[in-house]
Write an enzyme that holds these catalytic residues in place. Structure first.
Site, short mmCIF file in Angstrom:
data_model
loop_
_atom_site.label_atom_id
_atom_site.label_comp_id
_atom_site.label_asym_id
_atom_site.label_seq_id
_atom_site.Cartn_x
_atom_site.Cartn_y
_atom_site.Cartn_z
N VAL A 207 -1.44 14.00 1.80
CA VAL A 207 -0.07 14.39 1.58
C VAL A 207 -0.52 13.83 -0.38
CG1 VAL A 207 1.41 13.29 3.32
CG2 VAL A 207 0.34 11.91 1.82
N GLU B 144 0.54 -1.24 0.09
CA GLU B 144 0.08 0.02 0.17
C GLU B 144 0.62 1.25 0.07
OE1 GLU B 144 -2.33 1.21 -0.77
OE2 GLU B 144 -4.09 1.41 0.66
N ASP C 174 -4.35 5.31 5.50
CA ASP C 174 -5.06 6.27 6.77
C ASP C 174 -6.86 5.65 7.53
OD1 ASP C 174 -6.19 8.43 6.81
OD2 ASP C 174 -6.91 9.07 5.03
N ARG D 122 0.87 12.34 -9.24
CA ARG D 122 1.12 11.10 -8.95
C ARG D 122 2.31 10.97 -9.65
NH1 ARG D 122 -3.25 7.54 -7.67
NH2 ARG D 122 -4.63 7.56 -8.63
P1 5GP Z 1 -8.10 4.40 4.06
O1 5GP Z 1 -9.18 3.22 3.08
O2 5GP Z 1 -7.17 3.85 4.61
O3 5GP Z 1 -9.12 5.25 4.55
O4 5GP Z 1 -7.38 5.08 2.44
C1 5GP Z 1 -6.60 4.50 2.07
C2 5GP Z 1 -6.31 5.02 0.16
O5 5GP Z 1 -6.77 6.71 0.42
C3 5GP Z 1 -5.46 4.61 -0.33
O6 5GP Z 1 -4.87 3.72 -0.86
C4 5GP Z 1 -4.93 6.35 -0.25
O7 5GP Z 1 -5.08 6.49 -2.31
C5 5GP Z 1 -5.76 6.90 -0.15
N1 5GP Z 1 -5.22 8.41 0.75
C6 5GP Z 1 -4.98 8.20 2.16
N2 5GP Z 1 -4.60 8.72 2.33
C7 5GP Z 1 -3.41 10.01 1.81
C8 5GP Z 1 -3.88 11.20 1.45
O8 5GP Z 1 -3.13 11.33 2.60
N3 5GP Z 1 -3.20 11.48 0.48
C9 5GP Z 1 -3.30 10.81 -0.89
N4 5GP Z 1 -3.36 11.69 -2.05
N5 5GP Z 1 -4.69 9.46 -0.85
C10 5GP Z 1 -4.19 9.19 0.09
#
Ligand code: 5GP
Length: 175
Positions: free
Chosen positions: A153, A99, A103, A165
């Protein structure tokens, strides 16, 4: 630096990322010295991290890709859907999920559960970034490069509505 409507500042430089990723790869090489590893890279964001980590792996290894989506703009939506699934069998294989960032953990939890159903020999998780203050999951992140504050970020594979990206460094949203 401005991307869409938001200002970003440099957070982790490319050279530092490369050093940390090489250290993480060395840990994996040690832990899997007598095994074959099947990496599953979570698209889109993890492609750069996956490529750089993969270049530092010295044990026999395969790379697979899985595409999921959970983010809208700069907020995690919580709902995760598979877009492109795996085509190869993971049965009795040693899997490491790759990953870019964990988050809330919703994406990782979804992917982990889906892969667990495929009856692999083992599953571990490697992530470039983790936001511990946002993480509500119970899945262990076995290999982690950086714990970061709960701020958006981008760069190094991570986007803001499609842009950013391509940046070599990681940037953080300016407060
Ligand atoms: P989660 O499901 O853990 O909340 O989020 C995971 C996905 O959300 C990551 O694979 C990523 O694609 C996106 N993501 C989470 N936090 C960030 C961030 O701070 N910046 C960006 N660009 N994508 C994020």
């Amino acid at each position: 630096m401005k991307i869409h409507d938001k200002e970003f500042e440099i957070f982790i430089a490319h050279e530092e990322l490369q050093e940390k990723i090489a250290i993480t790869a060395a840990e994996i090489n040690m832990d899997y010295h007598d095994k074959e590893v099947h990496f599953i890279s979570i698209l889109n964001g993890a492609f750069m991290f996956s490529a750089d980590l993969f270049k530092n792996i010295t044990v026999p290894c395969y790379m697979h890709f899985l595409k999921v989506r959970s983010y809208e703009g700069t907020q995690s939506s919580g709902a995760v859907s598979n877009i492109i699934g795996l085509t190869d069998s993971m049965e009795h294989k040693h899997v490491i999920i790759l990953e870019d960032i964990v988050d809330t953990g919703a994406t990782m939890q979804h992917v982990y559960r889906e892969i667990a159903k495929l009856n692999p020999a083992s599953i571990k998780v490697a992530s470039l970034l983790l936001k511990p203050d946002a993480y509500g999951g119970d899945i262990k992140i076995n290999y982690l490069c950086y714990s970061i504050p709960n701020k958006f970020v981008l760069g190094y594979g991570l986007d803001y509505d499609g842009l950013g990206r391509n940046l070599k460094d990681i940037y953080q949203l300016k407060s």
